[in-house]
Design a protein around this motif. Structure first.
Motif, short mmCIF file in Angstrom:
data_model
loop_
_atom_site.label_atom_id
_atom_site.label_comp_id
_atom_site.label_asym_id
_atom_site.label_seq_id
_atom_site.Cartn_x
_atom_site.Cartn_y
_atom_site.Cartn_z
N GLY A 120 4.15 2.97 8.64
CA GLY A 120 4.35 4.40 8.43
C GLY A 120 3.21 5.01 7.63
N ARG A 121 3.24 6.30 7.52
CA ARG A 121 2.20 7.07 6.84
C ARG A 121 2.06 6.69 5.37
NH1 ARG A 121 3.47 11.47 4.48
NH2 ARG A 121 5.37 11.68 5.70
N ARG A 122 3.19 6.60 4.64
CA ARG A 122 3.13 6.24 3.21
C ARG A 122 2.59 4.82 3.00
NH1 ARG A 122 8.13 6.96 -0.36
NH2 ARG A 122 8.86 5.31 0.98
N HIS A 123 3.05 3.92 3.85
CA HIS A 123 2.60 2.52 3.77
C HIS A 123 1.10 2.44 4.03
CE1 HIS A 123 1.96 -1.61 5.16
NE2 HIS A 123 3.05 -1.95 4.50
N ALA A 124 0.63 3.06 5.10
CA ALA A 124 -0.79 3.03 5.45
C ALA A 124 -1.65 3.64 4.34
CB ALA A 124 -1.02 3.75 6.78
N SER A 125 -1.17 4.74 3.79
CA SER A 125 -1.90 5.41 2.72
C SER A 125 -2.03 4.50 1.50
CB SER A 125 -1.19 6.72 2.35
OG SER A 125 -1.83 7.33 1.26
N CYS A 126 -0.95 3.82 1.15
CA CYS A 126 -0.98 2.93 -0.02
C CYS A 126 -1.94 1.76 0.21
CB CYS A 126 0.43 2.43 -0.32
SG CYS A 126 0.52 1.46 -1.85
N VAL A 127 -1.93 1.19 1.40
CA VAL A 127 -2.85 0.08 1.70
C VAL A 127 -4.30 0.55 1.60
CG1 VAL A 127 -3.62 -1.52 3.51
CG2 VAL A 127 -1.17 -1.20 3.08
N LYS A 128 -4.59 1.72 2.14
CA LYS A 128 -5.95 2.27 2.04
C LYS A 128 -6.33 2.51 0.57
CE LYS A 128 -6.01 4.72 6.47
NZ LYS A 128 -4.62 4.63 6.94
N ASP B 11 -0.47 -7.31 3.22
CA ASP B 11 -1.16 -6.02 3.31
C ASP B 11 -2.53 -6.08 2.65
OD1 ASP B 11 0.72 -4.39 4.79
OD2 ASP B 11 2.02 -4.64 3.05
N ILE B 12 -2.61 -6.71 1.49
CA ILE B 12 -3.89 -6.86 0.77
C ILE B 12 -3.97 -8.28 0.24
CG2 ILE B 12 -5.23 -6.19 -1.29
CD1 ILE B 12 -5.29 -3.94 0.66
N VAL C 130 3.09 -4.18 0.61
CA VAL C 130 3.51 -2.80 0.39
C VAL C 130 4.77 -2.61 1.21
CG1 VAL C 130 2.90 -0.37 0.72
CG2 VAL C 130 1.14 -2.01 0.01
N ALA C 131 5.81 -2.07 0.60
CA ALA C 131 7.09 -1.99 1.30
C ALA C 131 7.76 -0.64 1.11
CB ALA C 131 8.01 -3.10 0.83
N ASP C 132 8.24 -0.12 2.20
CA ASP C 132 9.20 0.99 2.15
C ASP C 132 10.45 0.53 2.89
OD1 ASP C 132 7.85 1.10 4.61
OD2 ASP C 132 7.14 3.13 4.34
N SER C 133 10.32 0.22 4.17
CA SER C 133 11.49 -0.24 4.93
C SER C 133 11.64 -1.76 4.91
CB SER C 133 11.38 0.24 6.38
OG SER C 133 10.23 -0.31 6.99
N LYS D 236 -1.99 5.16 -9.93
CA LYS D 236 -3.08 5.10 -8.95
C LYS D 236 -2.67 4.25 -7.74
CE LYS D 236 -7.03 5.87 -11.98
NZ LYS D 236 -7.48 7.14 -11.49
N ILE D 237 -1.96 3.15 -7.99
CA ILE D 237 -1.49 2.29 -6.89
C ILE D 237 -0.54 3.06 -5.99
CG2 ILE D 237 -0.09 0.25 -6.34
CD1 ILE D 237 -1.24 -1.00 -8.95
N LEU D 238 0.38 3.79 -6.59
CA LEU D 238 1.41 4.51 -5.84
C LEU D 238 0.94 5.87 -5.33
CD1 LEU D 238 4.43 3.74 -8.18
CD2 LEU D 238 3.99 2.75 -5.92
N GLY D 239 -0.23 6.32 -5.77
CA GLY D 239 -0.73 7.63 -5.37
C GLY D 239 -0.08 8.77 -6.13
N LEU D 240 0.58 8.45 -7.23
CA LEU D 240 1.26 9.49 -8.01
C LEU D 240 0.26 10.36 -8.75
CD1 LEU D 240 4.24 7.41 -9.42
CD2 LEU D 240 4.23 8.96 -7.45
N ASP D 241 -0.93 9.82 -9.03
CA ASP D 241 -1.96 10.61 -9.70
C ASP D 241 -2.45 11.74 -8.79
OD1 ASP D 241 -3.14 8.63 -8.04
OD2 ASP D 241 -5.03 8.77 -9.12
N VAL D 242 -2.42 11.52 -7.48
CA VAL D 242 -2.84 12.53 -6.50
C VAL D 242 -1.72 13.53 -6.25
CG1 VAL D 242 -3.58 12.91 -4.12
CG2 VAL D 242 -4.42 10.93 -5.39
N ILE D 243 -0.50 13.02 -6.13
CA ILE D 243 0.66 13.87 -5.85
C ILE D 243 0.95 14.82 -7.00
CG2 ILE D 243 3.16 13.84 -5.43
CD1 ILE D 243 2.73 11.12 -4.02
N ASN D 244 0.78 14.32 -8.24
CA ASN D 244 1.13 15.13 -9.41
C ASN D 244 0.01 16.04 -9.90
OD1 ASN D 244 3.69 14.01 -9.49
ND2 ASN D 244 3.01 12.27 -10.71
N THR D 245 -1.09 16.11 -9.18
CA THR D 245 -2.17 17.00 -9.63
C THR D 245 -2.19 18.29 -8.85
OG1 THR D 245 -3.74 15.90 -8.14
CG2 THR D 245 -3.66 15.15 -10.44
#
Length: 191
Positions: free
Chosen positions: A43-51, A84-85, A111-114, A182-191
């Motif tokens: 999924g999109r969130r999974h792929a984004s986290c791996v990148k 994943d990594i 990396v896991a969501d489902s 940074k791993i979860l992308g929360l630094d990007v989401i919360n800015t």
């Protein structure tokens, strides 16, 4: 009465299925304990986290290690998962002669969501059983990173949960702290 045959595969047999075209890269499979598993769609969130993880580790460790992204590792004659990594010891041929084995691995990340349940009950115990010194499970739903260390035959003996606002480091490369945000992308989401 007819009985269903449960066939377990070796890594060599698994590779033969690919070479014969029975399995293709589009099938997205991995071999765990002799059984072929269909991997979940990414999924999109999974792929984004791996990148994001790949980018983070490239920037932190430069050319001191090799980073595998959804590449196979060979744990035994019956297990060739694709974490994943994977952070790998440097090897000049970039593992041309063979897939990385437990001695080559500094860290594996799922990396896991489902797939949280499958990763926790199948993959992480397998990693521990084969002596992978450290593995992380990035749980996108719970927004945390489970850090697993001290492998034993019955699983990891040291499991810590890191959440937003905390930092962690790779046991084999402890000089750098990595923010969970940074791993979860929360630094990007919360800015």
């Amino acid at each position: 009465m007819m009985q269903l045959l449960n066939k377990r595969f070796t890594v060599a047999e698994y590779h033969s299925l690919h070479e014969a075209g029975i399995l293709t890269e589009d099938d997205r499979t991995e071999l765990l304990r002799g059984e072929i598993y269909q991997m979940s769609p990414v999924g999109r969130r999974h792929a984004s986290c791996v990148k994001r993880l790949n980018h983070l580790f490239k920037n932190i460790y430069k050319s001191r290690i090799i980073i595998g992204v959804q590449d196979p590792i060979e744990l035994s004659n019956e297990s060739e998962p694709q974490p994943d990594i994977s952070l790998l010891r440097w090897q000049d041929d970039f593992y041309l002669a063979k897939h990385p084995t437990p001695e080559d691995i500094l860290l594996l990340i799922e990396v896991a969501d489902s797939t949280v349940g499958i990763d926790q009950t199948s993959k992480l115990p397998l990693y521990a059983e084969h002596g992978i010194v450290e593995s992380w499970l990035v749980d996108l739903n719970q927004e945390c990173v489970l850090v697993n260390r001290n492998p034993a035959i019955d699983g990891y003996q040291d499991i810590q949960v890191f959440k937003s606002g905390q930092s962690l480091s790779v046991q084999a490369l402890p000089e750098v702290a990595i923010e969970v945000n940074k791993i979860l992308g929360l630094d990007v989401i919360n800015t």
